[in-house]
Design a protein around this motif. Structure first.
Motif, PDB file in Angstrom:
ATOM      1  N   SER A  57       0.827  -1.204   0.000  1.00 23.73           N
ATOM      2  CA  SER A  57       0.000   0.000   0.000  1.00 23.73           C
ATOM      3  C   SER A  57       0.858   1.249   0.000  1.00 23.73           C
ATOM      4  O   SER A  57       1.941   1.278   0.582  1.00 23.73           O
ATOM      5  CB  SER A  57      -0.922   0.021   1.227  1.00 23.73           C
ATOM      6  OG  SER A  57      -1.657   1.224   1.285  1.00 23.73           O
ATOM      7  N   SER A  58       0.315   2.297  -0.655  1.00 21.59           N
ATOM      8  CA  SER A  58       0.954   3.609  -0.562  1.00 21.59           C
ATOM      9  C   SER A  58       0.284   4.458   0.509  1.00 21.59           C
ATOM     10  O   SER A  58       0.677   5.599   0.728  1.00 21.59           O
ATOM     11  CB  SER A  58       0.866   4.329  -1.918  1.00 21.59           C
ATOM     12  OG  SER A  58      -0.482   4.482  -2.313  1.00 21.59           O
ATOM     13  N   GLY A  59      -0.746   3.908   1.179  1.00 21.35           N
ATOM     14  CA  GLY A  59      -1.338   4.654   2.283  1.00 21.35           C
ATOM     15  C   GLY A  59      -2.758   4.274   2.652  1.00 21.35           C
ATOM     16  O   GLY A  59      -3.018   3.731   3.728  1.00 21.35           O
ATOM     17  N   ILE A  60      -3.722   4.538   1.774  1.00 19.76           N
ATOM     18  CA  ILE A  60      -5.125   4.414   2.141  1.00 19.76           C
ATOM     19  C   ILE A  60      -5.521   2.968   2.409  1.00 19.76           C
ATOM     20  O   ILE A  60      -6.230   2.665   3.369  1.00 19.76           O
ATOM     21  CB  ILE A  60      -6.026   5.044   1.060  1.00 19.76           C
ATOM     22  CG1 ILE A  60      -5.789   6.552   0.988  1.00 19.76           C
ATOM     23  CG2 ILE A  60      -7.494   4.781   1.352  1.00 19.76           C
ATOM     24  CD1 ILE A  60      -6.576   7.234  -0.106  1.00 19.76           C
ATOM     25  N   TYR A  61      -5.070   2.037   1.579  1.00 10.58           N
ATOM     26  CA  TYR A  61      -5.444   0.646   1.796  1.00 10.58           C
ATOM     27  C   TYR A  61      -4.797   0.103   3.062  1.00 10.58           C
ATOM     28  O   TYR A  61      -5.380  -0.751   3.746  1.00 10.58           O
ATOM     29  CB  TYR A  61      -5.068  -0.216   0.596  1.00 10.58           C
ATOM     30  CG  TYR A  61      -5.607  -1.629   0.701  1.00 10.58           C
ATOM     31  CD1 TYR A  61      -6.928  -1.912   0.382  1.00 10.58           C
ATOM     32  CD2 TYR A  61      -4.794  -2.673   1.144  1.00 10.58           C
ATOM     33  CE1 TYR A  61      -7.433  -3.195   0.498  1.00 10.58           C
ATOM     34  CE2 TYR A  61      -5.292  -3.962   1.259  1.00 10.58           C
ATOM     35  CZ  TYR A  61      -6.615  -4.215   0.936  1.00 10.58           C
ATOM     36  OH  TYR A  61      -7.112  -5.487   1.065  1.00 10.58           O
ATOM     37  N   ALA A  62      -3.623   0.576   3.400  1.00  7.98           N
ATOM     38  CA  ALA A  62      -2.965   0.141   4.636  1.00  7.98           C
ATOM     39  C   ALA A  62      -3.850   0.439   5.836  1.00  7.98           C
ATOM     40  O   ALA A  62      -4.061  -0.418   6.714  1.00  7.98           O
ATOM     41  CB  ALA A  62      -1.615   0.833   4.781  1.00  7.98           C
ATOM     42  N   TYR A  63      -4.388   1.651   5.881  1.00  9.30           N
ATOM     43  CA  TYR A  63      -5.278   2.055   6.975  1.00  9.30           C
ATOM     44  C   TYR A  63      -6.540   1.201   6.967  1.00  9.30           C
ATOM     45  O   TYR A  63      -7.003   0.729   8.004  1.00  9.30           O
ATOM     46  CB  TYR A  63      -5.619   3.533   6.804  1.00  9.30           C
ATOM     47  CG  TYR A  63      -6.655   4.079   7.755  1.00  9.30           C
ATOM     48  CD1 TYR A  63      -6.434   4.097   9.129  1.00  9.30           C
ATOM     49  CD2 TYR A  63      -7.853   4.598   7.279  1.00  9.30           C
ATOM     50  CE1 TYR A  63      -7.378   4.610  10.000  1.00  9.30           C
ATOM     51  CE2 TYR A  63      -8.801   5.120   8.130  1.00  9.30           C
ATOM     52  CZ  TYR A  63      -8.570   5.116   9.496  1.00  9.30           C
ATOM     53  OH  TYR A  63      -9.515   5.634  10.347  1.00  9.30           O
ATOM     54  N   ALA A  64      -7.111   0.977   5.773  1.00  9.81           N
ATOM     55  CA  ALA A  64      -8.337   0.200   5.656  1.00  9.81           C
ATOM     56  C   ALA A  64      -8.147  -1.229   6.133  1.00  9.81           C
ATOM     57  O   ALA A  64      -8.971  -1.769   6.891  1.00  9.81           O
ATOM     58  CB  ALA A  64      -8.813   0.221   4.201  1.00  9.81           C
ATOM     59  N   LEU A  65      -7.067  -1.874   5.691  1.00 10.12           N
ATOM     60  CA  LEU A  65      -6.833  -3.262   6.086  1.00 10.12           C
ATOM     61  C   LEU A  65      -6.524  -3.357   7.578  1.00 10.12           C
ATOM     62  O   LEU A  65      -6.974  -4.294   8.253  1.00 10.12           O
ATOM     63  CB  LEU A  65      -5.688  -3.850   5.267  1.00 10.12           C
ATOM     64  CG  LEU A  65      -5.407  -5.339   5.485  1.00 10.12           C
ATOM     65  CD1 LEU A  65      -6.640  -6.181   5.158  1.00 10.12           C
ATOM     66  CD2 LEU A  65      -4.216  -5.790   4.641  1.00 10.12           C
ATOM     67  N   ALA A  66      -5.790  -2.393   8.097  1.00 13.80           N
ATOM     68  CA  ALA A  66      -5.491  -2.398   9.534  1.00 13.80           C
ATOM     69  C   ALA A  66      -6.769  -2.287  10.359  1.00 13.80           C
ATOM     70  O   ALA A  66      -6.918  -2.960  11.393  1.00 13.80           O
ATOM     71  CB  ALA A  66      -4.536  -1.254   9.872  1.00 13.80           C
ATOM     72  N   LEU A  67      -7.719  -1.455   9.914  1.00 13.77           N
ATOM     73  CA  LEU A  67      -8.991  -1.328  10.626  1.00 13.77           C
ATOM     74  C   LEU A  67      -9.792  -2.628  10.570  1.00 13.77           C
ATOM     75  O   LEU A  67     -10.382  -3.054  11.567  1.00 13.77           O
ATOM     76  CB  LEU A  67      -9.820  -0.188  10.030  1.00 13.77           C
ATOM     77  CG  LEU A  67      -9.461   1.229  10.437  1.00 13.77           C
ATOM     78  CD1 LEU A  67     -10.356   2.225   9.699  1.00 13.77           C
ATOM     79  CD2 LEU A  67      -9.603   1.428  11.951  1.00 13.77           C
ATOM     80  N   ALA A  68      -9.840  -3.243   9.380  1.00  8.47           N
ATOM     81  CA  ALA A  68     -10.583  -4.492   9.237  1.00  8.47           C
ATOM     82  C   ALA A  68      -9.978  -5.580  10.125  1.00  8.47           C
ATOM     83  O   ALA A  68     -10.707  -6.354  10.770  1.00  8.47           O
ATOM     84  CB  ALA A  68     -10.579  -4.936   7.779  1.00  8.47           C
ATOM     85  N   CYS A  69      -8.666  -5.650  10.183  1.00  9.28           N
ATOM     86  CA  CYS A  69      -7.997  -6.637  11.032  1.00  9.28           C
ATOM     87  C   CYS A  69      -8.210  -6.327  12.509  1.00  9.28           C
ATOM     88  O   CYS A  69      -8.369  -7.239  13.335  1.00  9.28           O
ATOM     89  CB  CYS A  69      -6.508  -6.686  10.707  1.00  9.28           C
ATOM     90  SG  CYS A  69      -6.125  -7.428   9.103  1.00  9.28           S
ATOM     91  N   HIS A  70      -8.228  -5.061  12.853  1.00 14.28           N
ATOM     92  CA  HIS A  70      -8.476  -4.659  14.236  1.00 14.28           C
ATOM     93  C   HIS A  70      -9.863  -5.108  14.678  1.00 14.28           C
ATOM     94  O   HIS A  70     -10.048  -5.646  15.779  1.00 14.28           O
ATOM     95  CB  HIS A  70      -8.332  -3.138  14.365  1.00 14.28           C
ATOM     96  CG  HIS A  70      -8.497  -2.623  15.759  1.00 14.28           C
ATOM     97  ND1 HIS A  70      -9.726  -2.252  16.282  1.00 14.28           N
ATOM     98  CD2 HIS A  70      -7.588  -2.402  16.750  1.00 14.28           C
ATOM     99  CE1 HIS A  70      -9.573  -1.824  17.521  1.00 14.28           C
ATOM    100  NE2 HIS A  70      -8.284  -1.911  17.836  1.00 14.28           N
ATOM    101  N   LYS A  71     -10.855  -4.908  13.803  1.00 12.19           N
ATOM    102  CA  LYS A  71     -12.226  -5.315  14.145  1.00 12.19           C
ATOM    103  C   LYS A  71     -12.312  -6.819  14.393  1.00 12.19           C
ATOM    104  O   LYS A  71     -13.013  -7.265  15.302  1.00 12.19           O
ATOM    105  CB  LYS A  71     -13.186  -4.915  13.027  1.00 12.19           C
ATOM    106  CG  LYS A  71     -14.615  -5.392  13.288  1.00 12.19           C
ATOM    107  CD  LYS A  71     -15.573  -5.075  12.160  1.00 12.19           C
ATOM    108  CE  LYS A  71     -16.954  -5.676  12.477  1.00 12.19           C
ATOM    109  NZ  LYS A  71     -17.954  -5.400  11.418  1.00 12.19           N
TER     110      LYS A  71
END
Length: 348
Positions: A57-71
């Motif tokens: 990721s260059s940024g946005i997907y990194a945040y998205a995947l981290a949130l999904a994994c956190h949930k």
């Protein structure tokens, strides 16, 4: 009520800023695709609680995947670009994701290639990890299905013009796929930066490019080339002007890809003023503050003065803005050093 912030972020606001003119405004669009993808993989048993999910990721997907994994209490590992800033690094760390960044490189192509190569190494080192393949796995289309149905229900029209960045292919492509089942006629316009291999502009560079997230330096398997009726290649200067004008006109503070889309929406609206138009706004403008919105920068160009260069061949591509009637044709991105041409079969 939402049980997790990721659930709230999957739902954009559909803003009717003028008659027949709408902005589908996300705070961070890829949360929708990442969360739906992770939940589908969990439901099918492809991944489980012990799986580490990894992607580039260059940024946005990194945040998205981290949130999904956190949930879902999953491990997350990101191979990131050097463009990931301190704010995102802090969020990833606190969300429990691990991040490694590739070394600085002179081009987008080299940066993406280095990230993919490192993922291959990581998978060899961690054979139980699952590569999310945001650029290639159609599971990322799923998150936009209900959003497309909402658009169709809210607008309730027989014709719609949809405008959005091409990017990995999942967002605009996913919205278009479902909208065309709900609406009689959907015309889709895709936005590209100059220098992107996805639609054959790799030979034309934009020295000020900061909208690489809607383009690509390597082939993306998630792009349905046949989904697009029109493609617009938009320079940084045009995109910046569109972003500032969007904020002035509507109060929506958005990123450069949305600014490029707003410039294109202005042109599309001139030709079909009576057809409802939906512009996809992928993220907010915060990370573009210094380059786009800061005081002391040159005055933006008036949108009324901007007109695209209508082209029929890639050899006619030229800054600051070119447009082509794509006509839902298949396409194969060119191999390095080879010319690209529409009409070929798509390869992933």
């Amino acid at each position: 009520m939402y049980e997790h912030i990721a659930d709230a972020l999957t739902l954009p606001a559909l803003i009717n800023y003028r008659e027949n003119r709408y902005v589908l405004r996300f705070e961070s669009m890829k949360v929708a695709s990442a969360l739906a993808a992770v939940e589908e993989l969990l439901s099918t048993g492809t991944v489980d609680a012990g799986t580490t999910l990894v992607d580039s990721s260059s940024g946005i997907y990194a945040y998205a995947l981290a949130l999904a994994c956190h949930k879902h209490n999953l491990n997350c590992h990101i191979v990131g670009s050097t463009t990931i800033d301190a704010t995102l690094k802090a969020q990833l760390r606190i969300l429990g994701a691990t991040l490694e960044q590739v070394k600085p490189s002179a081009s987008m192509k080299l940066d993406q290639s280095l990230r993919v190569a490192r993922i291959q190494e990581y998978l060899a080192e961690h054979p139980t990890a699952h590569w999310m393949r945001q650029y290639h796995d159609r599971v990322h289309y799923l998150g936009y299905q209900s959003i497309a149905r909402t658009i169709a229900g809210e607008i309730s029209a027989s014709r719609v013009n949809l405008i959005g960045g091409v990017g990995s292919g999942a967002s605009t492509g996913g919205l278009a796929e479902v909208l065309r089942k709900e609406v009689d006629l959907v015309r889709v316009t895709g936005i590209q930066p100059f220098g992107s291999i996805s639609f054959g502009s790799e030979a034309v560079s934009d020295p000020s490019i900061l909208i690489a997230g809607i383009g690509s330096a390597i082939p993306f398997g998630n792009i349905s080339y046949e989904a697009f009726d029109r493609i617009d290649w938009v320079s940084f200067d045009c995109a910046r002007s569109g972003a500032i004008r969007l904020l002035e006109d509507t109060g929506i503070f958005a990123g450069l890809s949305t600014g490029a889309g707003y410039a294109v929406a202005h042109d599309v609206g001139l030709h079909e003023p009576d057809v409802p138009l939906v512009l996809v706004a992928a993220d907010t403008g915060h990370r573009y503050l210094d380059a786009v919105y800061a005081p002391g920068l040159p005055a933006p160009l008036p949108l009324e003065s901007l007109r695209p260069n209508q082209i029929a061949e890639f050899t006619d591509l030229a800054l600051p803005w070119s447009t082509m009637d794509w006509k839902r044709r298949p396409f194969t991105p060119a191999a390095p050093g080879a010319p690209a041409a529409p009409g070929d079969e798509v390869t992933a």
